[in-house]
Write an enzyme that holds these catalytic residues in place. Sequence first.
Site, PDB file in Angstrom:
ATOM      1  N   LYS A 114       0.840  -1.215   0.000  1.00  0.00           N
ATOM      2  CA  LYS A 114       0.000   0.000   0.000  1.00  0.00           C
ATOM      3  C   LYS A 114       0.866   1.252   0.000  1.00  0.00           C
ATOM      4  CE  LYS A 114      -4.096  -1.881   0.198  1.00  0.00           C
ATOM      5  NZ  LYS A 114      -5.493  -1.911   0.189  1.00  0.00           N
ATOM      6  N   LYS A 196      -2.385  -9.933  -7.479  1.00  0.00           N
ATOM      7  CA  LYS A 196      -3.753 -10.397  -7.182  1.00  0.00           C
ATOM      8  C   LYS A 196      -4.815  -9.456  -7.750  1.00  0.00           C
ATOM      9  CE  LYS A 196      -5.243  -8.291  -2.961  1.00  0.00           C
ATOM     10  NZ  LYS A 196      -6.152  -8.243  -1.912  1.00  0.00           N
ATOM     11  N   LYS A 199      -9.943  -4.849  -6.065  1.00  0.00           N
ATOM     12  CA  LYS A 199     -11.004  -3.947  -6.486  1.00  0.00           C
ATOM     13  C   LYS A 199     -10.538  -2.506  -6.593  1.00  0.00           C
ATOM     14  CE  LYS A 199     -13.363  -4.847  -2.138  1.00  0.00           C
ATOM     15  NZ  LYS A 199     -12.574  -4.266  -1.035  1.00  0.00           N
TER      16      LYS A 199
HETATM   17  P1  ATP Z   1      -8.490  -3.481  -1.877  1.00  0.00           P
HETATM   18  O1  ATP Z   1      -8.181  -3.578  -3.326  1.00  0.00           O
HETATM   19  O2  ATP Z   1      -9.348  -2.312  -1.535  1.00  0.00           O
HETATM   20  O3  ATP Z   1      -7.299  -3.627  -0.980  1.00  0.00           O
HETATM   21  P2  ATP Z   1      -9.384  -6.180  -1.967  1.00  0.00           P
HETATM   22  O4  ATP Z   1     -10.023  -6.397  -3.299  1.00  0.00           O
HETATM   23  O5  ATP Z   1      -8.056  -6.765  -1.734  1.00  0.00           O
HETATM   24  O6  ATP Z   1      -9.429  -4.669  -1.564  1.00  0.00           O
HETATM   25  P3  ATP Z   1     -10.529  -6.730   0.621  1.00  0.00           P
HETATM   26  O7  ATP Z   1     -11.741  -5.990   1.075  1.00  0.00           O
HETATM   27  O8  ATP Z   1      -9.250  -6.295   1.174  1.00  0.00           O
HETATM   28  O9  ATP Z   1     -10.429  -6.736  -0.952  1.00  0.00           O
HETATM   29  O10 ATP Z   1     -10.722  -8.277   0.855  1.00  0.00           O
HETATM   30  C1  ATP Z   1     -11.914  -8.920   1.135  1.00  0.00           C
HETATM   31  C2  ATP Z   1     -11.713 -10.418   1.123  1.00  0.00           C
HETATM   32  O11 ATP Z   1     -11.498 -10.889  -0.206  1.00  0.00           O
HETATM   33  C3  ATP Z   1     -10.528 -10.913   1.933  1.00  0.00           C
HETATM   34  O12 ATP Z   1     -10.903 -12.101   2.605  1.00  0.00           O
HETATM   35  C4  ATP Z   1      -9.478 -11.210   0.910  1.00  0.00           C
HETATM   36  O13 ATP Z   1      -8.588 -12.211   1.314  1.00  0.00           O
HETATM   37  C5  ATP Z   1     -10.327 -11.685  -0.257  1.00  0.00           C
HETATM   38  N1  ATP Z   1      -9.666 -11.409  -1.526  1.00  0.00           N
HETATM   39  C6  ATP Z   1      -9.315 -10.189  -1.991  1.00  0.00           C
HETATM   40  N2  ATP Z   1      -8.748 -10.284  -3.203  1.00  0.00           N
HETATM   41  C7  ATP Z   1      -8.727 -11.613  -3.509  1.00  0.00           C
HETATM   42  C8  ATP Z   1      -8.261 -12.356  -4.633  1.00  0.00           C
HETATM   43  N3  ATP Z   1      -7.705 -11.759  -5.665  1.00  0.00           N
HETATM   44  N4  ATP Z   1      -8.409 -13.707  -4.622  1.00  0.00           N
HETATM   45  C9  ATP Z   1      -8.981 -14.319  -3.579  1.00  0.00           C
HETATM   46  N5  ATP Z   1      -9.436 -13.680  -2.482  1.00  0.00           N
HETATM   47  C10 ATP Z   1      -9.316 -12.342  -2.436  1.00  0.00           C
END
Ligand code: ATP
Length: 330
Positions: A114, A196, A199
Amino acid sequence: MQDKKRIFSGMQPTGVLTLGNYLGAMRNWVALQDEYECIYSVVDLHSLTVRNEAKELRERRLSLLAQYIACGINPEKSIVFMQSHVSAHAELSWVLNCNTYMGELSRQTQFKEKVSKHKDNINAGLFTYPVLMAADILLYQTDLVPVGDDQKQHLEIARDIAGRFNGLYGNVFKIPEPYIPKVGARIMSLQDPTSKMSKSDENSNAYITLLDSPETILRKFKRAVTDSEAVVRYDLEEKPGISNLMSIYASVTGKNLDDIRQEFEGKGYGDFKAAVGEAVAETLRPIQESYNELMAARDYLQDIMKKGAEDANRIARRTLGKVYRKIGLQ
Ligand code: ATP
Ligand code: LTN
């Protein structure tokens, strides 16, 4: 005493959920509802670690609540609430901050990532993010935490904090276990299959959201970055793009990787990508229908939030009271 084991998890209202969030975490949340006592939070305090516009955040957190329910979280079975509505999260977080070492927080990979992405806003909240997450989990005496693979390290920190606190003050917290799916725990970006799917990616072609139209989904998969071998086989090293699409396809259809390889033997990537796109669009269709209905029923969403906060608050206060007594604040 509770007889069912307890589950806690949360997601940040930083955007519409992606296919990664759905396959890595949300699907398990839904599946675990019968067997466990489940508590699911929209972790709006966590999302303050990046800058938000008030009006947008207000809308996004309501939308995320609707997405939870549209995906199959049943507010009659599970507690669903906004993290900021239960002040014990912020209170316990402070106590735990004073019981967490700078050294253990500085090892987190998410912080490092981040920091490299948000150079203009490296705030203290980003650094202590896992402490608030530990407070979320520990307040509910949680047994299991269903998350994607990227949260493993944060959960480790939560376990360490809980263990240390228990060592000092007696058995205050249950030590939580992670619950990570075998397939789909790490869905990768469609544009860069070595990072990964997230969003908050700047490039919207990198992710599929739960609310993308079927046409958009097909287009994004068509444009997904792959290799030039033109053979559908699983090989994370040599073929991260195709391997990611295979995991997605396996995850939404229930087929195994070997069956998928055979299904597309002798066929090109075009056919394979179209099949993945269609299977994903099909999976998301009922979720989108339900989401649209929910967003038109705001009073219903408000009621769920209110009831959820009351139920969560009751459990959280019990743990916080125990903590305050142990440390001398009560
Ligand atoms: P941001 O991009 O805002 O950091 P994010 O997409 O990583 O957000 P989070 O809200 O941080 O999403 O995560 C919510 C849940 O989704 C967590 O349990 C995280 O482990 C899971 N998750 C996020 N991205 C992935 C991915 N690419 N594959 C599998 N699980 C995911
Ligand atoms: N850090 C998590 C979101 C989160 C969470 C939690 C997950 C905040 N508190 C408690 C499980 C349990 C993430 O997915 N980025």
